[in-house]
Design an enzyme around this catalytic site. Structure first.
Site, PDB file in Angstrom:
ATOM      1  N   LYS B  79       4.849  -1.882   7.632  1.00  0.00           N
ATOM      2  CA  LYS B  79       5.152  -1.416   6.280  1.00  0.00           C
ATOM      3  C   LYS B  79       4.901  -2.578   5.326  1.00  0.00           C
ATOM      4  CE  LYS B  79       9.048   0.860   3.865  1.00  0.00           C
ATOM      5  NZ  LYS B  79      10.451   1.311   4.030  1.00  0.00           N
ATOM      6  N   SER B 154      10.943   6.293   2.969  1.00  0.00           N
ATOM      7  CA  SER B 154       9.902   5.522   2.316  1.00  0.00           C
ATOM      8  C   SER B 154       8.851   4.953   3.277  1.00  0.00           C
ATOM      9  CB  SER B 154      10.535   4.368   1.560  1.00  0.00           C
ATOM     10  OG  SER B 154      11.153   3.454   2.447  1.00  0.00           O
ATOM     11  N   SER B 178      14.912   5.798   5.683  1.00  0.00           N
ATOM     12  CA  SER B 178      13.480   5.568   5.478  1.00  0.00           C
ATOM     13  C   SER B 178      12.655   5.328   6.743  1.00  0.00           C
ATOM     14  CB  SER B 178      13.276   4.389   4.528  1.00  0.00           C
ATOM     15  OG  SER B 178      13.474   4.806   3.203  1.00  0.00           O
TER      16      SER B 178
END
Lengths: 95, 486, 479
Positions: B79, B154, B178
Site C-alpha cells: 500500500k 482504504s 481498511s
C-alpha cells in the site's frame, strides 16, 4: 444545522484550509449531519468512565541518551520545494 | 494453474525446490500488471527495476544455499502508505505527489531482509480515509470480480492487486477496517493484528491509536506466513508490543473442536444484505459442525462504535495531517502571497474532499468548547466498547460476524453520501477501537458472483487462534481457489 | 490612586534546555552551532511516518529538578499534543505535557525584599523545543533551521507569587543557579538555553482580587526581564488610572525602544486543541528511577550558602558569592582543606581570583592553580616569607602557568628577608649615616620614622620584612 457558517470558517482557519463559498456550505451541511449522528453518544452516562486514549497494552519504551549520525543533510532537504543554502525557505513569517 | 495464481506458500515451495526462480515469479507479476492493471488500476507505482534486482539477489542466495527466510523471493506489493526509500510514497494524496521517501519504514526493512521483492506501490483512499478507494487523489481502483464495482478501501489497491494476480500478497493498513473490508470484497484473507503487534514506524499516520499494519493474501496460511515476517517489537515505535511472536503456522491446522465461538447479536442488524447474513450464518453452522461451540454473545455498545470512531479518528488525523504544509516536502502553492496563504492554498489544493471533511470534523471535535462533548466523550465510550469485548471474551475464544454489511458496491454509489460510506465500517471498526486482532476470510459469493467475507475477532495478541479458526473453515471450501474473471 | 497604590503580581514561566547528548525523541545531536539542518533526521524533520521514542535522560533530569524544587513527582504523567501551525514546528504540533505534568507543587526559596521568601512552583513539565527561523526582510523570506527542533526542554511555571520586578529577576537568578547546580542546564540566557516569559498584573493594594494579566515574551536577560516588567507595571497602572481596562494579551518586549507592545494578530485566538499524544503511552515512573535521582541530588545553593556561613564563619555576602557556582564553591572547599583562615581565603577568592577570572575567562574546572598550591601561597604570606603584594604577583603567575608558589617565589626572587641580624646590620648603618634625623626623632618628631623605614627597605631592595624592620628601628631609636 448544528454548525453555523461562521463556525465552519473558524474551523477551516484553525486547520489552515481555504474553502470556497460553495465548499463552506457543503461542509456546513455534511458536518452538521455527521455531528447530528454523533449526538447518539449523549444517550450514554459516562460520568464515571475513564477515557481510553491509548491502545497499547505494553510497557513504556525508553531510548538511552546516545547521539548518532543524523540523516545526511542532502537527504533531509531532498524533498524541499524551496531552500536557501541548507535552510528551508518560506514566505516571511512576520507580516 | 498459472504461476501468478499460486499462493505465497505454494510459490515458496516451488522456489525452494528450484522449480521456479524468483526472477520468473517477479516477471510473471510484472507481465500480469501489464496485462490487467489498465483495467484494475491497483498500482500507483511499479518498481520493475527494484523488484527484479531483489529477485536476482534472492535467486543468488538460494543458489548459495542461504535463503533469507521461508518467503525469500516471493514478490509482494505495498500500500502506498508505507515509506520506501528511494521510491515515490504518496499515501494516495496529491499533497505528496513527487515525494520520494528518504528512509524505509520498519516493515519495509523487514520485508527486504526476508528477501521479498517489492513489485510496487498500491492505490488507496487518500491518507487511508475511505472504504472504496474512490477517495484516492489519483484514480479509483476497480474490483477484479466486477470492474464496475469497488474493491473496498482504504487498502483497495492492495486487495485488487492480490485478487487479480498482480502480486502474491500485499501489506495494507487497517484503522477501521481498511484491510478486512477490501479483503471481504475481493475474496481474500485480510488480517489486522493486535494494536502494537506490528510496527507503525514508516507508516504514514491516519489515526495513531487505531492504525495497524497487516497482510492481504489468498489463503490463511499465507497471511500467517506474512505476519510472521513483520510481527516483532520495534524500538522505533513506542506503542510496539514488547512481546515475542509465536510461530503462526505451527498451530494453524489445530481445528475448532473445543473452541467456543460467539455470534454477537448486535452484528446482525436490520437492513443488512440478506445474502451476506445467510452466508455468515451458514459459516457459523459449518464451524459448529466442525466441533466448535457456537453461542450467542452480546457487545451492547456496538451501536455507538461508529460515532465514537468518527470522532476519534478524525481528531487524531487533523493533528497528524498538520505536517503537510508545503515547507519541507510535498506540494507547495508557489504562487501563495505570504505564509498564511501558503498553508491555506497548499492544503486546499493538496487534500481531497474526504480528507478535508475529516480534518474539519476532527479539528472541530478538539476545539475549545467542544473537546469534552465530542472528543473526550468518544474516548470514554471507547472504554465501554473495550469492556464489551473483555466481557465477551470471558465466555468465548473468538467472535465471528460479517466483515461488511454488503458485498462490493458500485463505484460512485456512495461518494456523495459520507454517512452511508462510513456505515461500510460498522462491523470492522469496533475491533480497532478495542485494539484487538481481526481477520476477514472468504465465506461465499452472492448470486451475482460477488465475494462475501467472514470476520473472526480474537483476544489481544491471540492472532494464532484467529488464524486457526479461519483455517478450519477455509479447508472445508474452495473459495480461496476461486479467481476473478479477468 | 497613584502607582504606589498598586501591588504588582508576577509569575514566571521558564524554559530550560536540558543538557542531554541527544534530542528528546530521536538520536540527533543537541550540539549548538551546526549549520542549518545538519542535526536532523526523519523524526525531528516531521517526515511522514515517524514516531517519537523518549530519551530516558530527559525524564531523569526532570525528576532531579522536581526533587530539587520540592515538587510532588507524579508516578504517572501524560504526553499531549499542542497543535498550531508555524514553519519551525515541523509536525504542526508540539509534544508536551499538559494536564498531567511530571512534577507539581514545589517551591523555590529566594532573597525577597522582606527577607527569604518561598515562591511556589505550580508545575514542571517536559517538552520538545521548536526549530529556529531567521527572517530576511530584504528578500521577504524566512529561513527555517530545524537543528533545535526536538531539543528537550523543561518548562518551570511559578505561581504568581512575585511582588516586584527585582524579585522576579532574583527568582530567575536563583532558578538559573539551581539548574546549573543540578547540571541540567548551562545557564546561558544570551544563547537562549534559558528563556523566560512573565505574567504580569497589578491590583489595588489590599485587594484580594487579581487583576487581568498580560504575558510578556522575549525577556532574554535579567536586565530585560526586570525592565520589561517595570514598564509593563507602569503601563497597566496608567491604563487603570485613566479608567481603562487591561486586556489579556501577549506583549513583546522591545529592548531598543524600551517598551512592550501588543503581539495581537489578526488571526483567530489561540486554540491549541490539546489532546493525549497517541504515539506515546502515559509515562509511568519506576521507583528505582526516582530513588536514583534522589541519591544523585547534590547540596543545593541555599543549603550550601548556609553551610558556608556556619562551617567557615563567612559573612552572608561572601557565602553567597562563593556558592553562586558549584565549581567555585567546590574549589573554595578544596583550598580551605589546607588553609584555616577562611575569611582571608574568601578575600583572596573574591578579590584576586575573581579578578583573574574576569581578565581571562576560564572555567573553574580548567583552573591551573592546584588547591594545595593556593593554600601554600597564603601560608607563605602569613609566615612573612613574601609580602601580600608579592603574593598577588605569585598568584597571577600560578594562574597562568600552574607552577608551585615556591618555584615562582624563587624564580622571581620575591622572598622577604626576615633574618634579624642581616636587617639589624643595615639598620645600624642607616642610623649611623643619619645622626641628625635620629636626633629629631628622639626629640619627638615621630614623622621621621617613615624616613628610616624607607631607607632600610631601599637598602634591602624592598625584600625586608617590614614588621622586622619596624621592630628593630623602634628598639634602636628608643622611645
Amino acid at each position: 444545522m448544528r454548525l453555523t457558517l461562521e463556525q465552519v470558517r473558524h474551523v477551516a482557519g484553525l486547520a489552515r484550509l481555504k474553502l470556497g463559498p460553495e465548499e463552506e456550505q457543503r461542509y456546513q451541511q455534511q458536518l452538521s449531519a455527521i455531528l447530528e449522528a454523533m449526538e447518539k453518544l449523549r444517550e450514554l452516562d459516562t460520568e464515571s468512565v475513564e477515557p481510553t486514549s491509548h491502545s497499547t497494552l505494553s510497557g513504556f519504551l525508553w531510548r538511552e541518551d546516545l547521539s548518532r549520525q543524523s540523516l545526511e543533510v542532502e537527504k533531509a532537504l531532498a524533498n524541499a520545494p524551496e531552500k536557501v543554502g541548507t535552510a528551508f525557505s518560506v514566505p516571511k513569517i512576520i507580516e | 494453474m498459472q504461476l501468478f495464481e499460486l499462493s505465497m506458500l505454494e510459490l515458496a515451495s516451488k522456489l525452494a525446490s528450484g522449480e521456479v526462480s524468483s526472477v520468473e515469479a517477479t516477471r510473471a507479476c510484472l507481465r500480469r500488471v501489464a496485462e490487467v492493471d489498465g483495467k484494475v488500476k491497483a498500482f500507483l507505482h511499479v518498481d520493475e527495476k527494484g523488484a527484479l534486482a531483489a529477485a536476482e539477489a534472492s535467486d543468488a542466495r538460494r543458489k548459495g544455499g542461504k535463503p533469507a527466510g521461508p518467503l525469500d523471493g516471493v514478490p509482494v506489493g505495498l500500500k502506498d502508505i508505507f515509506l520506501t526509500e528511494g521510491l515515490p510514497t504518496t499515501c494516495g494524496s496529491r499533497i505528496l505527489e513527487g515525494f520520494v521517501a528518504p528512509y524505509d519504514g520498519t516493515v519495509v526493512r523487514l520485508l527486504k531482509e526476508a528477501g521479498l521483492p517489492i513489485v510496487g506501490k498500491l492505490n488507496q483512499d487518500e491518507f487511508a480515509m475511505g472504504s472504496s478507494t474512490e477517495a484516492s487523489g489519483f484514480f479509483p481502483t476497480r474490483n477484479p470480480y466486477d470492474l464496475s464495482r469497488t474493491p473496498g478501501g482504504s487498502s483497495g489497491g492492495s486487495a485488487a492487486a492480490v485478487a487479480a494476480g498482480e502480486v502474491f500478497g500485499a501489506l495494507g493498513t487497517d484503522t477501521g477496517g481498511s484491510i478486512r473490508q477490501p479483503a471481504a470484497l475481493t475474496n481474500l484473507v485480510g488480517l489486522k493484528p493486535t494494536y502494537g503487534r506490528v510496527s507503525r514506524y514508516g507508516v504514514i499516520a491516519f489515526a495513531s491509536s487505531l492504525d495497524q499494519v497487516g497482510p492481504l493474501c489468498r489463503t490463511v496460511a499465507d497471511a500467517a506466513a506474512l505476519l510472521q515476517v513483520i510481527a516483532r517489537h520495534d524500538p522505533l515505535d513506542s506503542t510496539s508490543a514488547q512481546l515475542p511472536s509465536p510461530d503462526y503456522l505451527a498451530g494453524l491446522e489445530g481445528g475448532v473442536a473445543g473452541l467456543t465461538l460467539g455470534l454477537p447479536r448486535e452484528y446482525f442488524v436490520e437492513g443488512m444484505d440478506q445474502e451476506v447474513e445467510r452466508a455468515v450464518r451458514a459459516a457459523a453452522e459449518e464451524l459448529r459442525r466442525l466441533g466448535a461451540k457456537v453461542v450467542d454473545t452480546s457487545l451492547p455498545h456496538t451501536r455507538y462504535a461508529l460515532a465514537t470512531y468518527y470522532l476519534i479518528a478524525p481528531a487524531e488525523a487533523s493533528s497528524n495531517l498538520a505536517r503537510y504544509d508545503g515547507i519541507r516536502y510535498g506540494l507547495r502553492a508557489a504562487d501563495a502571497k505570504g505564509l498564511r496563504e501558503l498553508y491555506a492554498l497548499t492544503r486546499e489544493r493538496g487534500f481531497g474532499p474526504e480528507v478535508k471533511r475529516r480534518i474539519m470534523l476532527g479539528t472541530y471535535a478538539l476545539s475549545a468548547g467542544y473537546y469534552e462533548a465530542y472528543y473526550l466523550k468518544a474516548q470514554k465510550v471507547r472504554t465501554l466498547i473495550r469492556r464489551d469485548f473483555e466481557q465477551a471474551f470471558k465466555q468465548v475464544d473468538a467472535i465471528i460476524s460479517p466483515t461488511s454489511p454488503v458485498a462490493a458496491f458500485k463505484l460512485g454509489e456512495k461518494v456523495d453520501d459520507p454517512l452511508a460510506m462510513y456505515l461500510m465500517d460498522v462491523f470492522t471498526l469496533p475491533c480497532n477501537l478495542a485494539g484487538l486482532p481481526g481477520m476477514s476470510l472468504p465465506c461465499g459469493f452472492t448470486a451475482s458472483g460477488l465475494p462475501i467475507g467472514l470476520q473472526v475477532l480474537g483476544r489481544p495478541y491471540d492472532e494464532a487462534r484467529v488464524l486457526r479458526v479461519g483455517r478450519a473453515f477455509e479447508r472445508e471450501h474452495d473459495f480461496a481457489k476461486r479467481r476473478p474473471p479477468l | 490612586m497613584s502607582a504606589s497604590d498598586f501591588q504588582p503580581v508576577i509569575g514566571l514561566e521558564v524554559h530550560a534546555q536540558l543538557l542531554t547528548r541527544s534530542k528528546i525523541f530521536c538520536s540527533c545531536s543537541t550540539e549548538f552551532g551546526a549549520p542549518p539542518n545538519h542535526h536532523t533526521c526523519p523524526v525531528c524533520l516531521g517526515l511522514p511516518g515517524v514516531l517519537p521514542v523518549l530519551n530516558r535522560r530527559v525524564v531523569e533530569m526532570a525528576v532531579l529538578t522536581g526533587l530539587a524544587l520540592g515538587c510532588e513527582i507524579q508516578r504517572r504523567s501524560v504526553w499531549s499534543r499542542k497543535n498550531y501551525f508555524y514553519p519551525d514546528l515541523p509536525k504542526g504540533y508540539q509534544i508536551t505535557q499538559y494536564d498531567q505534568p511530571i512534577c507539581e507543587q514545589g517551591r523555590l526559596l529566594i532573597d525577597g525584599e522582606g527577607g527569604e521568601r518561598a515562591i511556589r512552583i505550580r508545575r514542571v513539565h517536559m517538552e520538545e523545543d521548536a526549530g529556529k527561523s531567521v527572517h530576511d526582510p530584504v528578500r521577504g523570506i524566512s529561513l527555517v533551521d530545524l537543528n533545535r527542533a526536538g531539543v528537550p526542554l523543561l518548562e518551570i511555571v511559578s505561581e504568581p507569587d512575585l511582588r516586584s520586578p527585582e524579585e522576579a529577576a532574583e527568582y530567575m537568578r536563583s532558578l538559573r543557579d539551581l539548574l546549573v547546580y543540578l547540571g541540567v542546564n548551562d545557564g546561558n540566557l544570551e544563547e537562549g538555553s534559558l528563556r523566560c516569559d512573565a505574567n504580569v498584573s497589578v491590583m489595588p493594594k489590599g485587594s484580594a482580587q487579581l487583576g487581568t494579566r498580560t504575558e510578556l515574551k522575549n525577556l532574554n536577560s535579567y536586565r530585560f526581564l526586570q525592565k520589561a516588567i517595570e514598564l509593563e507595571i507602569a503601563r497597566q497602572v496608567l491604563v487603570l488610572e485613566s479608567g481603562g481596562k487591561v486586556e489579556q494579551e501577549t506583549r513583546l518586549f522591545d529592548a531598543e525602544r524600551g517598551e512592550t507592545r501588543s503581539m495581537r494578530s489578526k488571526e483567530e485566538a489561540h486554540d491549541y486543541r490539546y489532546f493525549p499524544e497517541p504515539d506515546l503511552p502515559p509515562l509511568v515512573l519506576d521507583e528505582g528511577l526516582v530513588e536514583a535521582q534522589a541519591k544523585a541530588l547534590p547540596e543545593l545553593p541555599r543549603a550550601k550558602l548556609e553551610r558556608f556561613r556556619t562551617q567557615y564563619g563567612l559573612p552572608a555576602y561572601d557565602a553567597k558569592l562563593l556558592t553562586s557556582e558549584r565549581p567555585l564553591a567546590d574549589y573554595f572547599e578544596a583550598v580551605a582543606a589546607g588553609y584555616r583562615d577562611y575569611k582571608k581565603l574568601s578575600n583572596w577568592f573574591l578579590g584576586e581570583l575573581l579578578r583573574l577570572l574576569k581578565e581571562q575567562p576560564t572555567p573553574i574546572a580548567a583552573l591551573k592553580i592546584g588547591p594545595g598550591h593556593f593554600a601554600a601561597l597564603l601560608s607563605s604570606v602569613d609566615r612573612g616569607e613574601i609580602s601580600a603584594g608579592a603574593g598577588k604577583e605569585v598568584l597571577a603567575e600560578m594562574f597562568r602557568t600552574g607552577a608551585a608558589p615556591q618555584t615562582v617565589i624563587a624564580e622571581r626572587g620575591l622572598a622577604q628577608v626576615s633574618d634579624q641580624s642581616a636587617i639589624e646590620a643595615l639598620v645600624d648603618e642607616v642610623l649611623a649615616k643619619n645622626p641628625s634625623e635620629a636626633e629629631k626623632y628622639r626629640a619627638g618628631k615621630r614623622q621621621v620614622f617613615g624616613f628610616f623605614v624607607g631607607q632600610v627597605m631601599k637598602a634591602m631592595k624592598g625584600k625586608a620584612n617590614p614588621q622586622v624592620v619596624n621592630e628593630l628601628l623602634r628598639k634602636k631609636l628608643g622611645g
